[in-house]
Design an enzyme around this catalytic site. Structure first.
Site, PDB file in Angstrom:
ATOM      1  N   GLU A 131       0.715  -1.034  -0.102  1.00 31.75           N
ATOM      2  CA  GLU A 131       0.016   0.004  -0.171  1.00 31.75           C
ATOM      3  C   GLU A 131       0.795   1.221   0.053  1.00 31.75           C
ATOM      4  O   GLU A 131       0.864   2.093   0.766  1.00 31.75           O
ATOM      5  CB  GLU A 131      -0.906  -0.178   1.281  1.00 31.75           C
TER       6      GLU A 131
ATOM      7  N   GLU B 162      -5.695  -8.205  -1.200  1.00 27.34           N
ATOM      8  CA  GLU B 162      -6.188  -8.272  -0.084  1.00 27.34           C
ATOM      9  C   GLU B 162      -7.723  -7.895  -0.117  1.00 27.34           C
ATOM     10  O   GLU B 162      -8.215  -6.950  -0.877  1.00 27.34           O
ATOM     11  CB  GLU B 162      -5.715  -7.096   0.717  1.00 27.34           C
TER      12      GLU B 162
HETATM   13  C1  BG6 Z   1      -4.559  -3.335   4.858  1.00 24.93           C
HETATM   14  C2  BG6 Z   1      -3.007  -3.789   5.156  1.00 24.93           C
HETATM   15  O1  BG6 Z   1      -4.372  -1.840   4.865  1.00 24.93           O
HETATM   16  O2  BG6 Z   1      -5.604  -3.784   5.689  1.00 24.93           O
HETATM   17  C3  BG6 Z   1      -3.009  -4.942   6.266  1.00 24.93           C
HETATM   18  O3  BG6 Z   1      -2.236  -3.833   4.296  1.00 24.93           O
HETATM   19  C4  BG6 Z   1      -4.230  -4.628   7.160  1.00 24.93           C
HETATM   20  O4  BG6 Z   1      -1.765  -4.807   6.900  1.00 24.93           O
HETATM   21  C5  BG6 Z   1      -5.550  -4.724   6.452  1.00 24.93           C
HETATM   22  O5  BG6 Z   1      -4.344  -5.743   8.288  1.00 24.93           O
HETATM   23  C6  BG6 Z   1      -6.816  -4.644   7.362  1.00 24.93           C
HETATM   24  O6  BG6 Z   1      -6.681  -3.775   8.055  1.00 24.93           O
HETATM   25  P1  BG6 Z   1      -7.296  -3.904   9.762  1.00 24.93           P
HETATM   26  O7  BG6 Z   1      -7.179  -2.388  10.443  1.00 24.93           O
HETATM   27  O8  BG6 Z   1      -8.365  -4.384   9.799  1.00 24.93           O
HETATM   28  O9  BG6 Z   1      -6.063  -4.596  10.133  1.00 24.93           O
END
Ligand code: BG6
Length: 471
Positions: free
Chosen positions: A176, A369
């Site tokens: 990111e 993701e």
């Molecule tokens: C993304 C990141 O921003 O979102 C991850 O690359 C992160 O590292 C994921 O865990 C989900 O966000 P969160 O705050 O729910 O863990």
């Protein structure tokens, strides 16, 4: 036809700092993640000055993947994973970040990890830097506000590319990368000094990271021309709140601001709007004579991106309708439901995102993701029923399939986030679970760490076995 091709990369994704634990094992140094506490009762995660006594740091043990990865990868194999996205903890390889010699024990750990994946026919997909840079680079050099970081990062890249040359084919340079221009602690080790011009610092750091990324792509190709190297982008999917042209313009500007990172990654140069932005805000970015050429020589093979939710943009927003979301959030959309953490759920937004990105850049996309953070409960018979997560994943896979099969978008793979429960990056909590595999641990660090298959585990297994046909 509703199947995806045989070579589609189904898998799951994690980051070293959120899942491994073993924070000081076998020579590992302290990372920026290791000095972050948990958020409690709505108070944001605190960054401590080094490691403090009697403070609970959720990443120090995390899900103990460090000692249990063999058992966990076996479970990934049981689900049929074709790939597994993880990161290398920079501090296992260079504990302080500025050494010239790597830590052999750290390198050996990832040999073991990647060998285990490959033995099960699982391709590692490696993020080189995922919110876990050495803390020493913060205290000694000020993080990515310092150009010296480019060289430290490249030494690290060269070491891991060379060591895992035959084991890892798919790489991503920075997780990111566009986060650096919003919340720069995790990606860039930047904490604000009194009176610092924040915008200036963030865009300076962004430039250094973009140069570092481009040089890393070029270097990787020299070490192994077969490497497939991508960037990784937080896609701020959003819509204009109304058809008022001023709202639409605000939306265009928001996307432009984020896309400059992909313009550099994919096209090897900044868009003109970047230069006008710098002028308007009186920012002066230090560059070196060779940077322009470096950027143009290190373009990526694919765009990896995260997608969880969407928001709306308006020309005249008020704080009342702010929405929660993945760091780059916006405003509430009255038409969408939201997760327990307020992230708005928008499967069609994934299809829209895939179309936008592919229309604009026309290189392969990789959804690295996607997922639902939710509270799970374990029943007396050790089952974990998570129909909400299955619904979320099913709807997103359906939209992804439409983008591929009906819209002609080229998508390499799909790796749902936190395929095994891990520490939340945003809050440091364990109870915000994304996993298909449950890890017995609570927000205070209590639990046996044993693993349980959730209902979503069996659902995803079917999905992969049928190449996405049985949802
Ligand atoms: C993304 C990141 O921003 O979102 C991850 O690359 C992160 O590292 C994921 O865990 C989900 O966000 P969160 O705050 O729910 O863990």
């Amino acid at each position: 036809m509703s199947k995806l091709s045989e070579d589609f990369l189904w898998g799951g994704a994690v980051a070293a700092n959120q899942v491994e634990g073993g924070w000081n094992q076998r020579g590992k140094g302290v990372s920026v993640a290791d000095v972050m506490t948990s958020a409690t009762h709505g108070v944001e995660r605190r960054i401590t000055q080094g490691i403090e006594e009697n403070v609970y740091y959720p990443t120090h043990e995390a899900s103990d993947f460090y000692s249990r990865f063999k058992e966990d990868i076996k479970l990934f194999h049981e689900m049929g994973f074709k790939c597994f996205r993880t990161s290398i903890a920079w501090t296992r390889i260079f504990p302080n970040g500025d050494e010239t010699e790597p830590n052999e024990e750290g390198l050996a750990f990832y040999d073991d990890l990647f060998d285990t994946c490959l033995a099960y026919g699982i391709q590692p997909v490696v993020t080189i830097s995922h919110f876990e840079m050495p803390y020493h680079l913060v205290t000694e050099y000020g993080g990515w506000r310092n150009r010296k970081l480019i060289d430290f990062y490249l030494t690290y890249c060269e070491t891991v590319y060379t060591r895992y040359r035959t084991k890892v084919k798919y790489w991503m340079t920075f997780n990111e990368i566009n986060m650096i221009a919003r919340k720069p602690w995790k990606p860039g080790g930047i904490q604000w000094a009194e009176g610092e011009n924040k915008l200036q610092t963030m865009y300076q750091a962004a430039h250094y990271m973009l140069v570092a990324s481009a040089r890393a792509v070029k270097l990787g190709k020299e070490i192994n021309p077969e490497f497939v190297i991508g960037g990784m982008f937080l896609h701020p999917t959003s819509y204009a709140a109304t058809c008022d042209p001023n709202d639409v313009l605000a939306h265009v500007k928001k996307l432009q601001q984020a896309y400059l990172f992909l313009d550099v990654h994919v096209r090897g140069k900044y868009p003109r709007s970047y230069y006008t932005f710098l002028e308007q805000h009186q920012l002066e970015i230090q560059t070196a004579a060779e940077d322009e050429q470096m950027l143009s020589e290190g373009t990526v093979d694919y765009i990896g991106f995260s997608y969880y939710s969407s928001s709306v943009v308006m020309a005249n927003p008020s704080d009342q309708n702010k929405s929660e979301g993945n760091e780059i959030s916006g405003y509430k959309n009255p038409l969408l439901p939201a997760s327990e953490w307020g992230w708005q759920i928008d499967p069609v937004g994934l299809r829209i995102t895939l179309n936008w990105l592919y229309d604009k850049y026309q290189i392969p996309l990789f959804i690295v993701e996607n997922g639902l953070g939710a509270v799970d409960t374990v029943d007396a018979d050790d089952s974990v029923h998570d129909p909400y997560r299955i619904d979320y994943l099913r709807q997103h896979v359906e939209e992804m399939k439409k983008a591929i099969l009906e819209d002609g978008v080229e998508v390499m793979g799909y790796t749902p986030w936190g395929c095994i429960d891990l520490v939340s990056a945003g809050t440091g909590e364990m109870k915000k679970r994304y996993g298909l595999i449950y890890v017995d641990k609570d927000n205070d660090g209590n639990g046996t760490l044993r693993r349980l298959r959730k209902d979503s585990f069996y659902w995803y297994k079917e999905c992969i076995a049928s190449h996405g046909e049985t949802l």
